[in-house]
Design an enzyme around this catalytic site. Structure first.
Site, short mmCIF file in Angstrom:
data_model
loop_
_atom_site.label_atom_id
_atom_site.label_comp_id
_atom_site.label_asym_id
_atom_site.label_seq_id
_atom_site.Cartn_x
_atom_site.Cartn_y
_atom_site.Cartn_z
N ARG A 64 -92.67 54.82 -1.53
CA ARG A 64 -91.50 55.45 -0.91
C ARG A 64 -91.65 56.96 -0.89
O ARG A 64 -91.37 57.60 0.14
CB ARG A 64 -90.25 55.03 -1.71
CG ARG A 64 -88.94 55.21 -0.99
CD ARG A 64 -87.81 54.57 -1.78
NE ARG A 64 -87.85 53.10 -1.74
CZ ARG A 64 -87.44 52.39 -0.70
NH1 ARG A 64 -86.98 53.01 0.39
NH2 ARG A 64 -87.47 51.08 -0.74
N MET A 89 -82.55 52.32 8.46
CA MET A 89 -82.43 51.33 7.38
C MET A 89 -83.48 51.54 6.29
O MET A 89 -84.26 50.65 5.98
CB MET A 89 -82.55 49.92 7.98
CG MET A 89 -81.56 49.66 9.08
SD MET A 89 -79.86 50.01 8.60
CE MET A 89 -79.44 48.51 7.78
N HIS A 108 -71.95 54.58 7.92
CA HIS A 108 -72.03 53.30 7.20
C HIS A 108 -70.85 52.44 7.64
O HIS A 108 -69.70 52.92 7.61
CB HIS A 108 -71.99 53.54 5.68
CG HIS A 108 -72.07 52.28 4.90
ND1 HIS A 108 -73.24 51.58 4.71
CD2 HIS A 108 -71.10 51.57 4.26
CE1 HIS A 108 -72.99 50.50 3.99
NE2 HIS A 108 -71.69 50.47 3.70
N GLU A 142 -77.14 59.32 -3.88
CA GLU A 142 -76.48 58.02 -4.08
C GLU A 142 -76.42 57.24 -2.77
O GLU A 142 -75.86 57.73 -1.78
CB GLU A 142 -75.05 58.24 -4.61
CG GLU A 142 -74.36 56.93 -5.00
CD GLU A 142 -72.89 57.12 -5.30
OE1 GLU A 142 -72.43 58.29 -5.35
OE2 GLU A 142 -72.18 56.10 -5.47
C1 GRF Z 1 -74.55 50.00 12.86
O1 GRF Z 1 -73.77 48.93 12.39
C2 GRF Z 1 -74.34 51.19 11.98
O2 GRF Z 1 -73.10 51.17 11.32
C3 GRF Z 1 -75.41 51.07 10.95
O3 GRF Z 1 -76.52 50.54 11.66
C4 GRF Z 1 -76.03 49.65 12.66
C5 GRF Z 1 -76.84 49.78 13.93
O4 GRF Z 1 -76.63 51.05 14.43
N1 GRF Z 1 -75.69 52.37 10.38
P1 GRF Z 1 -77.30 51.50 15.85
O5 GRF Z 1 -76.75 50.59 16.92
O6 GRF Z 1 -78.80 51.31 15.71
O7 GRF Z 1 -76.88 52.93 16.03
#
Ligand code: GRF
Length: 201
Positions: A64, A89, A108, A142
């Protein structure tokens, strides 16, 4: 202002920001979009708008910290005033979040501090919540825990499933994220000693 957006998927929040910039609502430029996954929808959206794109595949790094160091180098090459996580993500190391303290935002899909982590819509449904929503926050070490900038609340309907609830939440995401970014680029929003400050007009 120069903005770099980090994505991992469809990029609907990226699209909302791009639309707000091209509509003149946000006086800034999205100078680059960086994804940790190749060939995702968000990259196509950026390419179609002529925005520089990069893929930094986290699987090609030993750990990481190595990935975060390489990501920071790529981000800094664009000299952004603001880094926006939009459906990004990856869990980020404290060294990385510390480097961008006060100038990195995340969105979020829950009313933080409730439902940090994943599968927030299903968890809210399983818990029998009658309301759910979205939070834009400054990124700190966090996970999903930084000081909130703006929240939007939506009702949970009796016949909702995770998909219908997510759709209602995403509609709000595409409203609140451009607003938070607009405030930041107008220097009305700042983080100081862990507190969010928002100056009125
Ligand atoms: C969304 O639900 C957002 O809340 C989360 O990732 C999901 C996809 O977001 N952060 P996007 O369509 O790729 O902007």
């Amino acid at each position: 202002h120069r903005i770099v957006v980090l994505i991992s998927g469809s990029g609907t929040n990226l699209q909302a920001l791009m639309d707000a910039v091209s509509a003149g609502e946000i006086a800034a430029d999205i100078v680059a979009v960086i994804s940790n996954r190749p060939a995702v929808g968000g990259l196509t959206r950026a390419e179609q708008a002529g925005i520089a794109t990069e893929v930094l595949d986290h699987k090609q790094f030993a750990d990481r910290a190595a990935f975060d160091a390489a990501l920071a180098d790529r981000i800094d090459a664009y000299q952004p005033d603001l880094v926006v996580l939009a459906g990004f993500m990856r869990i980020l190391t404290p060294a990385f979040t510390g480097r961008y303290a006060g100038r990195m935002l995340n969105i979020h899909p829950s009313l933080l501090p409730a439902y940090q982590g994943l599968a927030t819509h299903q968890r809210a449904l399983d818990a029998g919540e009658t309301a759910h929503g979205v939070t834009v926050h400054f990124v700190t070490a966090e996970l999903d825990g930084g000081p909130s900038v703006i929240q939007a609340k939506v009702p949970v309907l009796t016949d909702d499933n995770a998909e219908s609830l997510a759709k209602r939440v995403q509609q709000q995401e595409h409203i609140v994220y451009p607003l938070a970014v607009k405030w930041f680029t107008e220097s009305r929003l700042r983080l100081s000693e862990g507190q969010v400050w928002l100056d009125n007009e």
